[in-house]
Design an enzyme around this catalytic site. Structure first.
Site, PDB file in Angstrom:
ATOM      1  N   LYS A   1       0.871  -1.180   0.000  1.00  0.00           N
ATOM      2  CA  LYS A   1       0.000   0.000   0.000  1.00  0.00           C
ATOM      3  C   LYS A   1       0.905   1.225   0.000  1.00  0.00           C
ATOM      4  O   LYS A   1       1.407   1.651   1.032  1.00  0.00           O
ATOM      5  CB  LYS A   1      -0.885  -0.016   1.253  1.00  0.00           C
ATOM      6  CG  LYS A   1      -2.249   0.618   1.085  1.00  0.00           C
ATOM      7  CD  LYS A   1      -2.239   2.093   0.764  1.00  0.00           C
ATOM      8  CE  LYS A   1      -2.002   3.016   1.920  1.00  0.00           C
ATOM      9  NZ  LYS A   1      -1.757   4.412   1.480  1.00  0.00           N
TER      10      LYS A   1
ATOM     11  N   GLU B   1       9.232   1.773  10.990  1.00  0.00           N
ATOM     12  CA  GLU B   1      10.335   2.703  10.698  1.00  0.00           C
ATOM     13  C   GLU B   1       9.734   4.099  10.649  1.00  0.00           C
ATOM     14  O   GLU B   1       9.002   4.426   9.707  1.00  0.00           O
ATOM     15  CB  GLU B   1      10.992   2.329   9.376  1.00  0.00           C
ATOM     16  CG  GLU B   1      11.638   0.952   9.455  1.00  0.00           C
ATOM     17  CD  GLU B   1      12.289   0.521   8.155  1.00  0.00           C
ATOM     18  OE1 GLU B   1      12.146   1.212   7.140  1.00  0.00           O
ATOM     19  OE2 GLU B   1      12.945  -0.530   8.168  1.00  0.00           O
TER      20      GLU B   1
ATOM     21  N   CYS C   1      13.845  11.018   6.424  1.00  0.00           N
ATOM     22  CA  CYS C   1      13.647  10.649   7.833  1.00  0.00           C
ATOM     23  C   CYS C   1      14.948  10.750   8.623  1.00  0.00           C
ATOM     24  O   CYS C   1      14.947  11.102   9.792  1.00  0.00           O
ATOM     25  CB  CYS C   1      13.088   9.237   7.927  1.00  0.00           C
ATOM     26  SG  CYS C   1      14.133   7.999   7.144  1.00  0.00           S
TER      27      CYS C   1
ATOM     28  N   GLU D   1       9.388  16.667  14.529  1.00  0.00           N
ATOM     29  CA  GLU D   1       9.851  16.502  13.147  1.00  0.00           C
ATOM     30  C   GLU D   1       9.061  17.425  12.212  1.00  0.00           C
ATOM     31  O   GLU D   1       7.833  17.397  12.201  1.00  0.00           O
ATOM     32  CB  GLU D   1       9.640  15.046  12.726  1.00  0.00           C
ATOM     33  CG  GLU D   1      10.166  14.742  11.354  1.00  0.00           C
ATOM     34  CD  GLU D   1       9.842  13.318  10.912  1.00  0.00           C
ATOM     35  OE1 GLU D   1       8.677  12.904  11.050  1.00  0.00           O
ATOM     36  OE2 GLU D   1      10.765  12.634  10.436  1.00  0.00           O
TER      37      GLU D   1
HETATM   38  P1  NAD Z   1       2.080   8.767   7.131  1.00  0.00           P
HETATM   39  O1  NAD Z   1       2.190   8.041   8.415  1.00  0.00           O
HETATM   40  O2  NAD Z   1       1.108   9.887   7.029  1.00  0.00           O
HETATM   41  O3  NAD Z   1       1.728   7.769   5.944  1.00  0.00           O
HETATM   42  C1  NAD Z   1       2.507   6.652   5.631  1.00  0.00           C
HETATM   43  C2  NAD Z   1       1.643   5.588   4.999  1.00  0.00           C
HETATM   44  O4  NAD Z   1       0.693   5.147   5.960  1.00  0.00           O
HETATM   45  C3  NAD Z   1       0.852   6.050   3.789  1.00  0.00           C
HETATM   46  O5  NAD Z   1       0.857   5.033   2.826  1.00  0.00           O
HETATM   47  C4  NAD Z   1      -0.545   6.238   4.359  1.00  0.00           C
HETATM   48  O6  NAD Z   1      -1.572   6.076   3.417  1.00  0.00           O
HETATM   49  C5  NAD Z   1      -0.589   5.115   5.357  1.00  0.00           C
HETATM   50  N1  NAD Z   1      -1.614   5.263   6.397  1.00  0.00           N
HETATM   51  C6  NAD Z   1      -2.190   6.397   6.864  1.00  0.00           C
HETATM   52  N2  NAD Z   1      -3.090   6.093   7.828  1.00  0.00           N
HETATM   53  C7  NAD Z   1      -3.081   4.752   7.972  1.00  0.00           C
HETATM   54  C8  NAD Z   1      -3.790   3.846   8.812  1.00  0.00           C
HETATM   55  N3  NAD Z   1      -4.678   4.254   9.707  1.00  0.00           N
HETATM   56  N4  NAD Z   1      -3.524   2.520   8.700  1.00  0.00           N
HETATM   57  C9  NAD Z   1      -2.615   2.078   7.812  1.00  0.00           C
HETATM   58  N5  NAD Z   1      -1.911   2.901   6.998  1.00  0.00           N
HETATM   59  C10 NAD Z   1      -2.151   4.221   7.073  1.00  0.00           C
HETATM   60  O7  NAD Z   1       3.558   9.249   6.796  1.00  0.00           O
HETATM   61  P2  NAD Z   1       4.032  10.127   5.568  1.00  0.00           P
HETATM   62  O8  NAD Z   1       3.641  11.539   5.827  1.00  0.00           O
HETATM   63  O9  NAD Z   1       3.609   9.472   4.301  1.00  0.00           O
HETATM   64  O10 NAD Z   1       5.600   9.958   5.673  1.00  0.00           O
HETATM   65  C11 NAD Z   1       6.415  10.813   6.414  1.00  0.00           C
HETATM   66  C12 NAD Z   1       6.869  10.146   7.687  1.00  0.00           C
HETATM   67  O11 NAD Z   1       7.567   8.934   7.378  1.00  0.00           O
HETATM   68  C13 NAD Z   1       7.851  10.987   8.455  1.00  0.00           C
HETATM   69  O12 NAD Z   1       7.570  10.918   9.822  1.00  0.00           O
HETATM   70  C14 NAD Z   1       9.186  10.311   8.154  1.00  0.00           C
HETATM   71  O13 NAD Z   1      10.202  10.538   9.113  1.00  0.00           O
HETATM   72  C15 NAD Z   1       8.788   8.885   8.097  1.00  0.00           C
HETATM   73  N6  NAD Z   1       9.803   8.095   7.388  1.00  0.00           N
HETATM   74  C16 NAD Z   1      10.557   7.208   8.088  1.00  0.00           C
HETATM   75  C17 NAD Z   1      11.543   6.466   7.451  1.00  0.00           C
HETATM   76  C18 NAD Z   1      12.373   5.470   8.204  1.00  0.00           C
HETATM   77  O14 NAD Z   1      12.967   4.626   7.558  1.00  0.00           O
HETATM   78  N7  NAD Z   1      12.451   5.535   9.512  1.00  0.00           N
HETATM   79  C19 NAD Z   1      11.740   6.637   6.081  1.00  0.00           C
HETATM   80  C20 NAD Z   1      10.966   7.564   5.402  1.00  0.00           C
HETATM   81  C21 NAD Z   1       9.982   8.278   6.059  1.00  0.00           C
END
Ligand code: NAD
Length: 486
Positions: A180, A255, A288, A383
């Site tokens: 997804k 992550e 991230c 963040e």
């Molecule tokens: P997000 O949590 O808003 O979304 C991530 C994913 O989760 C999307 O595909 C979204 O559709 C899905 N999602 C949203 N609600 C959900 C639910 N209730 N159940 C299941 N899935 C759901 O994050 P984002 O804004 O897309 O990404 C940015 C974040 O990701 C930042 O905090 C960043 O630091 C983190 N990040 C971490 C790493 C790592 O490796 N640690 C790498 C890249 C990004």
């Protein structure tokens, strides 16, 4: 709705990929390009019914895939890598159009790494082994059994790289997958489905559902047939997923975000430190691992700041398709609002912008450095996920370590010092999944990757990925093979 759209000259299917078929939903969502805010296309918007269908397809395909020899699984993963390499240019332009990250990075760094994700885990699978051992003559044999259908949920900042960092080890492990991708950057996942099909991956082994996490997240993460969930994204979403997965105690790999420090000691090579610091604007700050908090020893703070401001001023911001661009747009108008909100609240609380501090035309935010920020302020603790960095100073090594560790996160840390003894002392005390000394973003797939505290749960990479995606089994055999009364 049209089933296929053309993006940068490349045909992209806008539907899900379930059980080896393209499947459309009744509704769509609009995908926009951060480059100019234009509409790229309408993408199938999954309902819980399509999510359930994808899990059913993954479940149906699991027994045969789990029983497929390691050699054959590895061959197919290499075939997918070949497909990625063949379509590298197409993947690069589609990704840049979709998420606004630099085309030159996609061409030279990111997409080759996508192919490498498949090759690395294919090769690792073939050497995955554990020495057998004996207990009073009984043989112990450890095996990595495929765990089952795995739900992989990914963010928009490095869509295909982060998706394949999960897809490749999950498939290598013998699991089937429901991917997804994020709704702000759904396109390259669809191309990956095409590539996997062309490579000969059996139907149902890799499934793709497009749509909003808020609408289908629960259907994916609370399903009893799902045996692994790997998620990269934000802390609030991780909490919701963990709660949803609790019903079946589905093992999770999380992550998450970070607020990582860059520690610059007076004994550091200042040119190097400034280079490392300016690198934090990469991907318009949507990384991230980014070291967003500069902690600089007082005696060199003025000189560091002078050189940083000069170097940051030389960055070119603009269209990410242009080779000369260093900093592109931010992903979405909502993200831009969020970034600006953080900056304006920080300034209202007394922060001073040494660089930037404001929006630019379109979806661009000026690379920003804020100083006069309190350790307990929002801008230091939360963040931002945009090109916004903070600068604080410290007087002693103890103070540097204390400030570095003083957030709820623990993803990464970078240390610039010319003293190897200091490097050893300081890195030993930092709370972080990855620590870099006099370098940044050097990543090796053999290394464990993940975060401490709110930055994550678990580690992936090398054998840690297989430990997560597999059910480890120890088989104990009696000395003569059939009786334990020998
Ligand atoms: P997000 O949590 O808003 O979304 C991530 C994913 O989760 C999307 O595909 C979204 O559709 C899905 N999602 C949203 N609600 C959900 C639910 N209730 N159940 C299941 N899935 C759901 O994050 P984002 O804004 O897309 O990404 C940015 C974040 O990701 C930042 O905090 C960043 O630091 C983190 N990040 C971490 C790493 C790592 O490796 N640690 C790498 C890249 C990004």
């Amino acid at each position: 709705m049209t089933d296929k759209i053309t993006v940068g000259g490349v045909a992209v299917d806008t539907r899900h990929w379930i059980g080896g078929e393209r499947v459309a939903s009744p509704d769509t969502f609009t995908d926009i390009s951060p480059i100019d805010g234009s509409t790229i296309g309408e993408i199938s918007r999954a309902t819980p019914a399509e999510a359930a269908a994808a899990i059913a397809a993954a479940k149906a395909a699991f027994p045969a895939w789990a029983a497929t020899s390691r050699a054959e699984r590895a061959r197919l993963l290499h075939a997918i890598a070949d497909g990625v390499e063949k379509r590298l240019e197409e993947l690069a332009i589609v990704e840049t159009t979709d998420n606004g990250a630099l085309l030159r990075s996609h061409r030279r760094g990111v997409m080759p790494r996508v192919a490498h994700n498949f090759r690395f885990f294919a090769d690792w699978l073939l050497k995955l082994d554990h020495e057998d051992f004996e207990t009073r003559g009984h043989g112990n044999h450890v095996s990595w059994d495929p765990a089952g259908p795995s739900v992989l949920i990914t963010p928009w900042n490095a869509p295909l790289l982060l998706a394949t960092w999960k897809v490749a080890p999950a498939l290598a492990a013998g699991n089937t997958v429901v991917l997804k991708p994020a709704e702000w950057s759904p396109l390259t996942a669809s191309l990956l489905a095409d590539i996997a099909a062309e490579a000969g991956l059996p139907a149902g082994v890799l499934n793709l559902v497009q749509g909003y996490g808020s609408e289908i997240g629960d259907a994916l993460t609370s399903h009893p047939d799902v045996r692994r969930i790997s998620f990269t994204g934000s802390v609030p979403t991780a909490r919701r997923i963990a709660a949803s997965a609790a019903a079946n105690l589905t093992p999770l790999s999380l992550e998450l975000g970070g607020k990582s420090p860059l520690l610059v000691f007076a004994d550091a090579d200042l040119d190097l430190a400034v280079d490392l610091a300016v690198e934090q604007y990469d991907n318009a700050g949507q990384v991230c691992l980014a070291a967003t908090r500069f902690l600089v020893e007082e005696s060199v703070a003025e000189e560091f700041t002078r050189r940083f401001v000069e170097k940051a001023g030389q960055l070119t911001q603009g269209d990410p398709r242009d080779e000369a661009t260093d900093v592109g747009p931010n992903i979405h108008p909502r993200q831009l609002e969020k970034i600006d909100g953080f900056v304006q609240r920080a300034v209202a609380a007394g922060a001073r912008a040494l660089v930037g501090g404001h929006r630019k035309d379109g979806q661009y935010y000026a690379p920003t450095l804020l100083t006069d920020v309190a350790q307990d302020s929002e801008i230091v603790q939360e963040e931002v996920f945009g090109p916004v960095l903070t600068l604080q100073t410290f007087a002693t090594e103890d103070e540097a370590v204390r400030l570095a560790n003083d957030t709820r996160f623990g993803l990464a840390a970078t240390v610039a010092t010319g003293d190897p003894e200091r490097a050893r002392r300081v890195t030993a005390r930092l709370v972080a999944g990855t620590v870099w000394v006099n370098c940044f973003f050097v990543r090796d797939l053999r290394a464990p990757f993940g975060g401490s505290r709110l930055s994550g749960v678990g580690r992936e990479g090398g054998s840690w990925s297989f430990d997560f995606y597999c059910d480890l089994k120890n088989t104990v055999t009696a000395p003569n093979g059939w009786s334990n009364h020998g």
